[in-house]
Write a protein that holds these residues in place. Structure first.
Motif, mmCIF file in Angstrom:
data_model
loop_
_atom_site.group_PDB
_atom_site.id
_atom_site.type_symbol
_atom_site.label_atom_id
_atom_site.label_comp_id
_atom_site.label_asym_id
_atom_site.label_seq_id
_atom_site.Cartn_x
_atom_site.Cartn_y
_atom_site.Cartn_z
ATOM 1 N N VAL A 329 0.853 -1.191 0.000
ATOM 2 C CA VAL A 329 0.000 0.000 0.000
ATOM 3 C C VAL A 329 0.894 1.249 0.000
ATOM 4 O O VAL A 329 0.655 2.216 -0.717
ATOM 5 C CB VAL A 329 -0.936 0.016 1.241
ATOM 6 C CG1 VAL A 329 -1.650 1.355 1.375
ATOM 7 C CG2 VAL A 329 -1.956 -1.120 1.146
ATOM 8 N N ASP A 332 2.267 2.018 -3.379
ATOM 9 C CA ASP A 332 1.219 2.600 -4.219
ATOM 10 C C ASP A 332 1.019 4.079 -3.928
ATOM 11 O O ASP A 332 0.609 4.848 -4.795
ATOM 12 C CB ASP A 332 -0.122 1.881 -3.973
ATOM 13 C CG ASP A 332 -0.133 0.468 -4.552
ATOM 14 O OD1 ASP A 332 0.646 0.204 -5.479
ATOM 15 O OD2 ASP A 332 -0.936 -0.364 -4.062
ATOM 16 N N GLN A 349 -5.993 0.869 5.508
ATOM 17 C CA GLN A 349 -6.171 0.482 4.109
ATOM 18 C C GLN A 349 -5.645 -0.934 3.859
ATOM 19 O O GLN A 349 -6.280 -1.721 3.156
ATOM 20 C CB GLN A 349 -5.459 1.481 3.180
ATOM 21 C CG GLN A 349 -5.791 1.274 1.704
ATOM 22 C CD GLN A 349 -7.288 1.414 1.439
ATOM 23 O OE1 GLN A 349 -7.906 2.405 1.814
ATOM 24 N NE2 GLN A 349 -7.884 0.408 0.814
ATOM 25 N N ASN A 353 -7.847 -3.943 2.572
ATOM 26 C CA ASN A 353 -7.499 -4.690 1.359
ATOM 27 C C ASN A 353 -7.494 -6.200 1.612
ATOM 28 O O ASN A 353 -7.932 -6.985 0.772
ATOM 29 C CB ASN A 353 -6.113 -4.273 0.841
ATOM 30 C CG ASN A 353 -6.139 -2.910 0.167
ATOM 31 O OD1 ASN A 353 -7.182 -2.274 0.073
ATOM 32 N ND2 ASN A 353 -4.982 -2.449 -0.277
ATOM 33 N N ARG A 359 -8.232 -5.448 -3.361
ATOM 34 C CA ARG A 359 -7.459 -4.239 -3.041
ATOM 35 C C ARG A 359 -8.228 -2.984 -3.446
ATOM 36 O O ARG A 359 -8.774 -2.901 -4.537
ATOM 37 C CB ARG A 359 -6.104 -4.284 -3.747
ATOM 38 C CG ARG A 359 -5.323 -5.546 -3.428
ATOM 39 C CD ARG A 359 -3.901 -5.452 -3.939
ATOM 40 N NE ARG A 359 -3.099 -4.596 -3.085
ATOM 41 C CZ ARG A 359 -2.179 -3.745 -3.530
ATOM 42 N NH1 ARG A 359 -2.001 -3.603 -4.824
ATOM 43 N NH2 ARG A 359 -1.474 -3.024 -2.691
ATOM 44 N N TYR A 360 -8.267 -2.022 -2.535
ATOM 45 C CA TYR A 360 -8.923 -0.716 -2.747
ATOM 46 C C TYR A 360 -10.404 -0.825 -3.112
ATOM 47 O O TYR A 360 -10.933 0.003 -3.817
ATOM 48 C CB TYR A 360 -8.146 0.119 -3.792
ATOM 49 C CG TYR A 360 -6.690 0.243 -3.431
ATOM 50 C CD1 TYR A 360 -6.303 1.083 -2.389
ATOM 51 C CD2 TYR A 360 -5.712 -0.507 -4.083
ATOM 52 C CE1 TYR A 360 -4.957 1.172 -2.005
ATOM 53 C CE2 TYR A 360 -4.372 -0.428 -3.707
ATOM 54 C CZ TYR A 360 -3.995 0.412 -2.672
ATOM 55 O OH TYR A 360 -2.683 0.497 -2.297
ATOM 56 N N VAL A 363 -12.236 2.365 0.407
ATOM 57 C CA VAL A 363 -11.178 3.354 0.610
ATOM 58 C C VAL A 363 -11.692 4.466 1.515
ATOM 59 O O VAL A 363 -12.796 4.979 1.308
ATOM 60 C CB VAL A 363 -10.726 3.944 -0.759
ATOM 61 C CG1 VAL A 363 -9.724 5.060 -0.559
ATOM 62 C CG2 VAL A 363 -10.114 2.849 -1.631
ATOM 63 N N ILE A 367 -7.663 8.563 2.711
ATOM 64 C CA ILE A 367 -6.786 8.070 1.629
ATOM 65 C C ILE A 367 -7.122 8.786 0.319
ATOM 66 O O ILE A 367 -6.244 9.188 -0.438
ATOM 67 C CB ILE A 367 -6.925 6.530 1.465
ATOM 68 C CG1 ILE A 367 -6.253 5.806 2.643
ATOM 69 C CG2 ILE A 367 -6.347 6.057 0.142
ATOM 70 C CD1 ILE A 367 -4.749 5.670 2.562
ATOM 71 N N LYS A 368 -8.395 8.991 0.102
ATOM 72 C CA LYS A 368 -8.820 9.674 -1.108
ATOM 73 C C LYS A 368 -8.258 11.107 -1.111
ATOM 74 O O LYS A 368 -7.703 11.573 -2.105
ATOM 75 C CB LYS A 368 -10.358 9.702 -1.158
ATOM 76 C CG LYS A 368 -10.897 10.079 -2.500
ATOM 77 C CD LYS A 368 -12.406 9.932 -2.560
ATOM 78 C CE LYS A 368 -12.895 10.501 -3.876
ATOM 79 N NZ LYS A 368 -14.341 10.523 -3.978
ATOM 80 N N VAL A 386 -3.916 2.996 -9.189
ATOM 81 C CA VAL A 386 -4.611 3.108 -7.907
ATOM 82 C C VAL A 386 -5.296 4.481 -7.804
ATOM 83 O O VAL A 386 -6.455 4.587 -7.410
ATOM 84 C CB VAL A 386 -3.626 2.879 -6.726
ATOM 85 C CG1 VAL A 386 -4.276 3.212 -5.402
ATOM 86 C CG2 VAL A 386 -3.116 1.444 -6.732
ATOM 87 N N LYS A 389 -8.385 4.419 -9.892
ATOM 88 C CA LYS A 389 -9.466 3.620 -9.287
ATOM 89 C C LYS A 389 -10.140 4.400 -8.152
ATOM 90 O O LYS A 389 -11.358 4.341 -7.988
ATOM 91 C CB LYS A 389 -8.896 2.288 -8.756
ATOM 92 C CG LYS A 389 -9.945 1.429 -8.055
ATOM 93 C CD LYS A 389 -9.521 -0.016 -7.872
ATOM 94 C CE LYS A 389 -10.647 -0.818 -7.229
ATOM 95 N NZ LYS A 389 -10.346 -2.224 -7.062
ATOM 96 N N ILE A 390 -9.333 5.134 -7.362
ATOM 97 C CA ILE A 390 -9.880 5.809 -6.195
ATOM 98 C C ILE A 390 -10.508 7.159 -6.539
ATOM 99 O O ILE A 390 -11.560 7.523 -6.033
ATOM 100 C CB ILE A 390 -8.776 5.969 -5.121
ATOM 101 C CG1 ILE A 390 -8.401 4.580 -4.580
ATOM 102 C CG2 ILE A 390 -9.230 6.876 -3.983
ATOM 103 C CD1 ILE A 390 -7.200 4.552 -3.686
#
Ligand code: CO
Length: 459
Positions: A329, A332, A349, A353, A359-360, A363, A367-368, A386, A389-390
């Motif tokens: 993590v 990433d 996180q 996960n 994974r993710y 979230v 983290i975002k 990543v 995705k987020i």
């Protein structure tokens, strides 16, 4: 030769071993003795103490500080401050940072150790500036970490930038206990050759390195070291005060700390240690040597939090998987140092996960926001897949995030009205709104009760 000692029993040892659950009443009787021990400073506030006072201990953190100051007039009181995050987990605007620093100094703090989780110095400059204006000691901090993008040269460069802010000392903060004796020696030596201000070293015994590392750092010229009274030392806490004082003396270093008084302090805390061991507040796991952290880079506080979190979800058997996921993590996220709040964010996180099986998939907002750049500049590159995705289509911020924030102090004052009895209350509310409001409510009820009782007595 003089080496200064910062005693951490009231803050970091308390935080790393027992999740900051030591109430004021537990250490109140020993404060006068702590004041006579000869410490350079007593780390007693900041970090998680503020949150824990409001959330778990039903204490006013400001009142705790004033009481410690009254009982320890001769020792410098020290706090740990997360730069623009203060003691919380989000960025605050500059007006809040300035008032918080000012009130901390007014209520008794002499030294503020200021760090940014990402070593982004734009996040510490306001707090440093206000500390200096208030006449307190500003200690700039390097969060020590290992990664393909961190090395002695980058740390020296960072130290020079921090020194240029006007700090009176620089601390090497090894929150994960991964600084080895050799690396510590080389780093302190390089810092002493390149910056003029005194160097403090903060480490943890988690991996069993702490004692050796502090000794080597002192040999390389470190001016201040952090230690904890022996019964609250070792494991995820700091190396023991008495042991370091005893050993350093044989090498010709004077600490000014009295072994006799340390004995009294240690004897005082022993029964409390037995109590927290018996009631489960102190998990014996965190007292041992965990060489695994050399691989996982898990700070003491983070490891005990992860254990507690997995235990609560009945998933302690998955600890090894979560520990293996943590460095992935971190990669990433561009190799942020694992320090509060990043350590918690990365830990949660990694656990998510593993437990979600994808994974993710889940979230946190934090983290975002980190990926958006709201915590500052990531030390390295964030994994674009990543991030995609987020964030989806959301755009990251550019520049210093705090500059985009509206002032908050006046708004909070207006909102609270009579509920806030002081600016300290306003700051408690800004830092931890729900906990502060619950605390004010209870405090109000206690006062009403006392008042009725008094009236009855008089009539
Ligand atoms: Co620490």
């Amino acid at each position: 030769m003089k080496v200064n000692i910062t005693e951490t029993v009231l803050r970091d040892a308390n935080q790393s071993l027992i999740a900051t659950r030591m109430p004021f009443s537990e250490f109140e009787p020993i404060l006068g003795t702590l004041d006579k021990a000869g410490y350079y400073s007593l780390e007693c506030w900041g970090g998680a103490t503020f949150d824990s006072c409001l959330r778990y201990l039903d204490e006013d953190p400001w009142e705790r500080l004033r009481k410690i100051k009254a009982a320890c007039p001769n020792t410098k009181l020290q706090m740990l401050l997360r730069g623009q995050n203060l003691l919380g987990y989000r960025h605050y605007p500059d007006d809040v940072v300035r008032l918080f620093v000012r009130k901390s100094v007014e209520n008794g703090i002499d030294i503020i150790r200021i760090f940014d989780a990402l070593n982004d110095i734009t996040n510490i400059k306001t707090a440093v500036d206000e500390t200096l204006r208030c006449g307190a000691v500003a200690s700039g901090t390097i969060c020590y970490t290992l990664s393909p993008i961190h090395n002695p040269e980058t740390f020296v460069k960072l130290a020079r930038q921090i020194e240029s802010l006007g700090v009176q000392s620089i601390c090497v903060k090894d929150m994960a206990g991964i600084l080895t004796p050799k690396e510590g020696y080389d780093l302190v030596k390089a810092l002493k050759e390149n910056v003029k201000v005194p160097i403090a070293v903060h480490t943890h015994s988690t991996a069993g390195l702490g004692f050796m590392t502090l000794l080597e750092c002192v040999k390389a010229g470190a001016d201040i070291i952090d230690t904890a009274i022996s019964c609250f030392s070792g494991g995820t806490s700091q190396p023991a005060t008495e042991t370091m004082v005893y050993s350093l003396r044989q090498y010709g270093y004077e600490t000014g700390v009295s072994p006799k008084i340390c004995k009294k302090i240690n004897d005082y805390f022993k029964p409390y240690k037995t109590e927290v061991l018996n009631d489960g507040t102190l998990n014996p796991l965190v007292l041992g040597t965990q060489a695994d952290v050399l691989h996982y880079q898990i700070p003491g506080g983070m490891l005990s939090n992860l254990v507690a979190q997995l235990k609560a979800q009945n998933a302690l058997d998955r600890l090894d998987e979560v520990l293996a996921e943590t460095p992935r993590v971190r990669k990433d996220l561009g190799y942020p140092p694992l320090v509060t709040p990043l350590s918690q964010m990365v830990g949660v996180q990694a656990a998510s996960n593993v437990l979600a099986g994808e994974r993710y998939k889940n979230v946190s907002t934090e983290i975002k926001n980190y990926i958006k750049g709201e915590y500052g500049k990531a030390p390295g590159e964030i994994n674009p897949e990543v991030a995609e995705k987020i964030l989806g289509g959301e755009k990251p911020v550019t520049g210093r995030f705090a500059d985009t924030l509206e002032p908050e102090v006046e708004k909070a004052r207006e909102y609270l009205g009579d509920t806030a009895e002081s600016d300290e209350d306003v700051l408690s509310y800004i830092a931890f709104p729900a906990q502060a409001e619950a605390f004010f409510e209870k405090r109000g009820q206690k006062k009403k009760y006392t008042f009725k009782y008094d009236v009855k007595e008089i009539t």
